[in-house]
Design an enzyme around this catalytic site. Structure first.
Site, PDB file in Angstrom:
ATOM      1  N   SER A  12       0.854  -1.198   0.000  1.00  0.00           N
ATOM      2  CA  SER A  12       0.000   0.000   0.000  1.00  0.00           C
ATOM      3  C   SER A  12       0.880   1.235   0.000  1.00  0.00           C
ATOM      4  CB  SER A  12      -0.880   0.022   1.246  1.00  0.00           C
ATOM      5  OG  SER A  12      -1.373   1.346   1.429  1.00  0.00           O
ATOM      6  N   HIS A  37      -1.211  -1.393  -4.343  1.00  0.00           N
ATOM      7  CA  HIS A  37      -2.477  -1.046  -3.676  1.00  0.00           C
ATOM      8  C   HIS A  37      -2.508   0.460  -3.398  1.00  0.00           C
ATOM      9  CE1 HIS A  37      -5.961  -2.086  -1.093  1.00  0.00           C
ATOM     10  NE2 HIS A  37      -5.510  -1.146  -0.262  1.00  0.00           N
ATOM     11  N   ASP A  39      -4.648   3.591  -1.837  1.00  0.00           N
ATOM     12  CA  ASP A  39      -5.696   3.897  -0.866  1.00  0.00           C
ATOM     13  C   ASP A  39      -6.240   5.312  -1.053  1.00  0.00           C
ATOM     14  OD1 ASP A  39      -5.955   1.540   0.812  1.00  0.00           O
ATOM     15  OD2 ASP A  39      -3.887   1.940   1.459  1.00  0.00           O
ATOM     16  N   MET A  41      -8.860   8.055   0.216  1.00  0.00           N
ATOM     17  CA  MET A  41      -9.633   8.388   1.422  1.00  0.00           C
ATOM     18  C   MET A  41     -10.201   9.798   1.296  1.00  0.00           C
ATOM     19  SD  MET A  41      -7.153   6.952   4.409  1.00  0.00           S
ATOM     20  CE  MET A  41      -6.365   5.350   4.274  1.00  0.00           C
ATOM     21  N   HIS A  70      -8.365   1.050  -3.798  1.00  0.00           N
ATOM     22  CA  HIS A  70      -9.267   0.835  -2.650  1.00  0.00           C
ATOM     23  C   HIS A  70      -9.929   2.164  -2.314  1.00  0.00           C
ATOM     24  CE1 HIS A  70      -9.412  -0.327   1.927  1.00  0.00           C
ATOM     25  NE2 HIS A  70     -10.623  -0.217   1.411  1.00  0.00           N
ATOM     26  N   MET A  72     -12.035   4.385  -0.153  1.00  0.00           N
ATOM     27  CA  MET A  72     -12.634   4.606   1.173  1.00  0.00           C
ATOM     28  C   MET A  72     -13.322   5.954   1.109  1.00  0.00           C
ATOM     29  SD  MET A  72      -9.474   3.021   3.329  1.00  0.00           S
ATOM     30  CE  MET A  72      -8.397   3.169   1.920  1.00  0.00           C
ATOM     31  N   MET A 141     -11.114  -6.248   5.726  1.00  0.00           N
ATOM     32  CA  MET A 141     -10.288  -5.271   6.451  1.00  0.00           C
ATOM     33  C   MET A 141      -9.889  -5.872   7.792  1.00  0.00           C
ATOM     34  SD  MET A 141     -10.019  -2.670   4.423  1.00  0.00           S
ATOM     35  CE  MET A 141      -8.998  -1.770   5.588  1.00  0.00           C
ATOM     36  N   ASP A 177      -6.430  -6.591   4.198  1.00  0.00           N
ATOM     37  CA  ASP A 177      -5.867  -5.239   4.229  1.00  0.00           C
ATOM     38  C   ASP A 177      -5.730  -4.756   5.664  1.00  0.00           C
ATOM     39  OD1 ASP A 177      -4.986  -2.731   3.617  1.00  0.00           O
ATOM     40  OD2 ASP A 177      -6.775  -2.117   2.506  1.00  0.00           O
TER      41      ASP A 177
HETATM   42  C1  DX5 Z   1      -6.042   1.225   5.745  1.00  0.00           C
HETATM   43  C2  DX5 Z   1      -5.599   0.993   4.329  1.00  0.00           C
HETATM   44  C3  DX5 Z   1      -4.503  -0.002   4.218  1.00  0.00           C
HETATM   45  C4  DX5 Z   1      -3.254   0.432   4.948  1.00  0.00           C
HETATM   46  C5  DX5 Z   1      -2.512  -0.776   5.397  1.00  0.00           C
HETATM   47  O1  DX5 Z   1      -7.104   2.089   5.735  1.00  0.00           O
HETATM   48  O2  DX5 Z   1      -6.659   0.547   3.535  1.00  0.00           O
HETATM   49  O3  DX5 Z   1      -4.234  -0.340   2.860  1.00  0.00           O
HETATM   50  O4  DX5 Z   1      -2.434   1.239   4.210  1.00  0.00           O
HETATM   51  O5  DX5 Z   1      -1.423  -0.335   6.139  1.00  0.00           O
HETATM   52  P1  DX5 Z   1      -0.639  -1.281   7.139  1.00  0.00           P
HETATM   53  O6  DX5 Z   1      -0.143  -2.439   6.319  1.00  0.00           O
HETATM   54  O7  DX5 Z   1       0.438  -0.398   7.653  1.00  0.00           O
HETATM   55  O8  DX5 Z   1      -1.629  -1.729   8.164  1.00  0.00           O
HETATM   56 ZN    ZN Z   2      -6.314  -0.344   1.506  1.00  0.00          ZN
END
Ligand code: DX5
Ligand code: ZN
Length: 231
Positions: A12, A37, A39, A41, A70, A72, A141, A177
């Protein structure tokens, strides 16, 4: 993308240098990751903000393999076209992001890309029985979404096992994840996961100038997961 249940490591970039995404993506691919990956947000669905489709489109040019996006965010539907055009190979939305997840998954697949469904730690598998023919990936998750570097939530391992049984022979990836390390990867790999997302677990100790630790971290997670599969 040909379907396979082989273990895939998906770093990620939430844990990468945000001023250097292009070089970071090239570094993790050169160090042997399978997917990248990404993310997204919105500061509304989750209590953190990252970036949107323009950044994804810029990153895309630096990724040779699979870009796994991903989302969010809530709402999702108004932004699907933009993320598909940005070059996502897999576009994952949260079951909790709105009342019309079936429509969302249809809209993602209409772009000819893979549709993913993410489940927060508190969400059960019940709704999934009506969505199994609509999804290419289910993301369990193993932390509450929003931040990297959180602790793995062990109650999710049983969810992965139940999900694996529910999926049967269907070509649906199970992605994990959050909190993935060489210690937690075997638990989810043995339970049936095939895509392991790891942010801090991959990027710790390395940088674009010193990428070798990325490779060491990727290999350690992969070896632990594959050993658990064989056990
Ligand atoms: C959390 C994200 C993950 C995150 C994982 O909201 O969706 O992809 O980056 O990070 P680690 O591996 O550090 O838990
Ligand atoms: Zn993620």
């Amino acid at each position: 993308m040909t379907f396979s249940r082989a273990i895939k490591i998906a770093p990620s970039i939430l844990s990468a240098d945000f001023a250097n995404f292009g070089a970071e993506c090239e570094a993790i691919e050169a160090q042997g990751c399978d997917w990248v990956h990404v993310d997204v947000m919105d500061g509304h669905f989750v209590p953190n903000l990252t970036f949107g489709p323009a950044t994804c489109a810029a990153i895309r040019k630096h990724i040779k393999g699979v870009m796994d996006v991903h989302l969010m965010i809530a709402p999702v539907d108004p932004y699907i076209d933009a993320f598909a055009q940005a070059g996502a190979d897999v576009l994952t939305a949260h079951l909790e992001a709105g009342p019309h997840i079936h429509r969302t998954l249809q809209a993602i697949r209409a772009h000819g890309i893979k549709a993913g469904l993410a489940l927060n730690p508190a969400t059960g598998l019940d709704s999934l029985s009506y969505l199994l023919d609509m999804v290419d990936l289910v993301c369990v998750m193993t932390v509450n979404p929003g931040f990297g570097g959180q602790k793995f939530i062990h109650s999710q391992v049983g969810k992965v096992r139940a999900l694996r049984a529910m999926i049967g022979d269907r070509p649906i990836h199970i992605e994990i994840d959050g909190g993935v390390t060489p210690e937690t990867a075997p638990l989810v790999a043995a339970a049936g996961a095939d895509v392991l997302v790891a942010g801090s677990g991959v990027f710790k100790g390395g940088s674009v100038a010193n990428p070798a630790p990325y490779g060491e971290n990727i290999r350690a997670i992969r070896a632990a997961a594959e050993a658990a599969r064989q056990a």
